[in-house]
Design a protein around this motif. Sequence first.
Motif, mmCIF file in Angstrom:
data_model
loop_
_atom_site.group_PDB
_atom_site.id
_atom_site.type_symbol
_atom_site.label_atom_id
_atom_site.label_comp_id
_atom_site.label_asym_id
_atom_site.label_seq_id
_atom_site.Cartn_x
_atom_site.Cartn_y
_atom_site.Cartn_z
ATOM 1 N N ASN A 86 -27.478 115.005 31.866
ATOM 2 C CA ASN A 86 -26.952 115.273 30.537
ATOM 3 C C ASN A 86 -27.838 116.181 29.687
ATOM 4 O OD1 ASN A 86 -29.057 113.527 30.024
ATOM 5 N ND2 ASN A 86 -27.695 111.744 29.890
ATOM 6 N N LEU A 100 -30.569 115.499 28.408
ATOM 7 C CA LEU A 100 -31.359 114.772 27.405
ATOM 8 C C LEU A 100 -32.832 114.769 27.793
ATOM 9 C CD1 LEU A 100 -29.115 111.681 26.612
ATOM 10 C CD2 LEU A 100 -29.544 113.676 25.158
ATOM 11 N N LYS A 152 -29.810 107.524 29.551
ATOM 12 C CA LYS A 152 -28.776 107.827 28.552
ATOM 13 C C LYS A 152 -29.388 108.039 27.176
ATOM 14 C CE LYS A 152 -24.808 107.328 30.849
ATOM 15 N NZ LYS A 152 -25.305 107.885 32.115
ATOM 16 N N GLY A 153 -30.684 108.280 27.146
ATOM 17 C CA GLY A 153 -31.303 108.560 25.854
ATOM 18 C C GLY A 153 -32.184 107.440 25.351
ATOM 19 N N ASP A 154 -32.262 106.340 26.091
ATOM 20 C CA ASP A 154 -33.087 105.211 25.650
ATOM 21 C C ASP A 154 -34.462 105.342 26.307
ATOM 22 O OD1 ASP A 154 -34.270 102.896 24.931
ATOM 23 O OD2 ASP A 154 -32.803 101.557 25.901
ATOM 24 N N THR A 155 -35.452 105.736 25.490
ATOM 25 C CA THR A 155 -36.774 106.023 26.050
ATOM 26 C C THR A 155 -37.450 104.765 26.595
ATOM 27 O OG1 THR A 155 -37.647 105.848 23.825
ATOM 28 C CG2 THR A 155 -37.226 108.061 24.652
ATOM 29 N N SER A 156 -37.016 103.619 26.122
ATOM 30 C CA SER A 156 -37.661 102.388 26.602
ATOM 31 C C SER A 156 -37.340 102.123 28.075
ATOM 32 C CB SER A 156 -37.212 101.193 25.750
ATOM 33 O OG SER A 156 -35.813 101.023 25.889
#
Lengths: 174, 570
Positions: B153, B155, B251-255
């Motif tokens: 994506n 990201l 999906k964009g969640d850095t954790s």
Amino acid sequence: MTPVTSKVCVVGDFAVGKTSVIERFVNNQFSGKYLSTVGVKIDTKEIEFPDLGVAHKLVIWDVAGSDEFGHTEFAYLRGASGYIFVADGTRQATLAVVEHLHGQITQKYGPAPFVLLVNKRDLVSDWSVSDDYLDALTKAYGNVYRTSAKTGDDVEDAITRLAELIVDNDIQGS
Amino acid sequence: MNDLDQLKELLFGAEKEALDSIAERMDRRDVRTVDVADILPEAIHKSHRKDDELVESLTEPVGECLQRAFRDDPETYGDALYPVMGPAIRKSIMHALRNFSQQINEAVEHSFSAKGLKWRMQASRAGVPFGEYVLQKTMRYRVEQAYLISRENGLLVDHVHHQASKIKDSDAVSAMFTAIQDFVKESFSPDRTGRLESADMGEFTLWAVHGPHALLVCVIRGVPPKNLRAELSAILERIHFRYGDAVRDYKGDTSSVPDVKDELERCLRFEAREERSDNETKRRGPPAWLIIGLLLLAAVAIFLGLRNWFYSQQLQDLDAVLATTPGIYVTELERDGGDFSVRGLRDPLARSVADVAANVDIPADRISVSMQPFQSLQPDIIAARAAQVFGQAESVTFSVVDETLSVTGDAPWSWRQRLQSRFSSLAGVESLDLSGLTSNDRTAFAEYVSSLDKRQFFFRNGVDFVEGNEDELRAHAEKLRTLNDDAANFDYTIAVTVAGSTDASGDAAVNAVLAGRRAALAADILALSGLDAGTSGKPEAGLVAGQPQEDVRKRYVQVNLELESSVETP
């Protein structure tokens, strides 16, 4: 606050005001000439959800206007978490284009959260889309907004709503 | 149950149960599968330890399985093999590069600069081929930023940079890079398999290293060495190894990708700088030897340029002076550096080419001459030829204008006569101009003749000579005869006339006769010497009254000479 980043694509027919609609509410990063050269321009917008403890950063791909997508446009849409569909309230045909594009995208990449912005609300005298039609669209798709890039009416609400939808979708997905 | 069955039950009950159980196990496929699965690993292990039969049996079917699997789903196997294949390929490439650097080593091993020797020693100590060491030492670069980007994506998974680097919104940069990557791929790669791997922007180089699920984009200042890509690939492989699924599903969640920043930080460690000298000022400017070398080079270039220009000038001068030298016709004039060569025609009477070249400061050892002889009709050469033919010893000057040979100066009359008779044999001469030529010998002859003119011989009385005068007349006659012989050499004739004279005493008629007799006598004496002299007599006239009438000074004969030229003279 946990930072989350999502890819969002702005899609719609020519000259419906896609770029204008989001330009007022985003961090401009790149020149508009990319739209005419590469066919896409990237902006970002941060939205905080204190209740959820999430800072949501939207990476907004403003894809050049088209009524039919080719390989390049579809490549730009790959991996998008949500869509901002934009139509022109003074040209009903642009809504048909949105429906067509929505169908194409869903078929290729599967369903994803989206909002539909029926733009140019400030030109209400030239409005050609009936309220009934819009109500029907709202029933069918939900999240239909009458917006004005000129006045900014409802644009931020629509984008914030999309951010919520994406977060909800991610929570459900996980 | 009959008795027999009961008996069987009593005798073999336990065995029958066992047999039934075995039969049931044999009939049930699922049970047999479980049994086989139970013993299969051990069976394989034992069979493999025993001999190679198992391996031979499995080679063909397993090979086919793998072929089919790879063919049907190459992407999955490619992704699975990525962490294994990457290092293997890299190792192979490193081996090739090592060989290449070995070749460089051989190529530069004859360089003997101080730094080269120093590096050679250091490379030797480090156990690294010299060429490889030189590459390491001369490359200057630094990885300024590193982006880890989801391929799915676009990201940004994470981003690291040096503190001094100016950073835009890295999420937007990441997305835009992905967009451009897609754009390039869609626009320029017909099968959409091409990838944007590097881009140059002024002093920066942008490298993208592609993995199955993410790409690592590094912004590098300076010129990175080729092997840096292998190092970056290793980092990306390690990230895939540790976070493969998380990166794939990002999906964009850095954790979801904890500590990936630590891995990315390793990219920033790559840098190499030119060794700094202790003397900072020395570092700022180019080294002295370079300046001196360049100056020497410039001096040599200027010297060569000036010398070349000088020789070109000499060539032009030589060309001009040869063109104006009478009796020389140049067909080919060339220059090779400072040496000249001349080909053409030269009249033997013309100046030598080397002599002419000396006039424009070209020494004889720098000119080669190849001239064919010919007869020139240029005026100066005709004049020179006339001098050669008629004798340069005479104090005369020859010149030729409009085919007329002019001679000035003084020359003997005989020489002049020879010239007049033979000048027409000279090529290129039609007429002769002698108006400027004198012959002093002829003039002297005429003067000598003149000095002998009007000599008088005296008579005592009648036709008796005063004593001695007759002898003098005879001697005079002999002299005149010699002169008369010489006169022909000067184109002169001498006309001799004798005139008799008397004093006034006595009768005039008698005197007239006496004068005639005296003249005739003298003429006879002259005739004895072969001279033909005309005679005449004359009495003294115009006596003054009261003066003595007798005068011995009037009683004489006079020998008159008249010189006549047989040619026209200026």
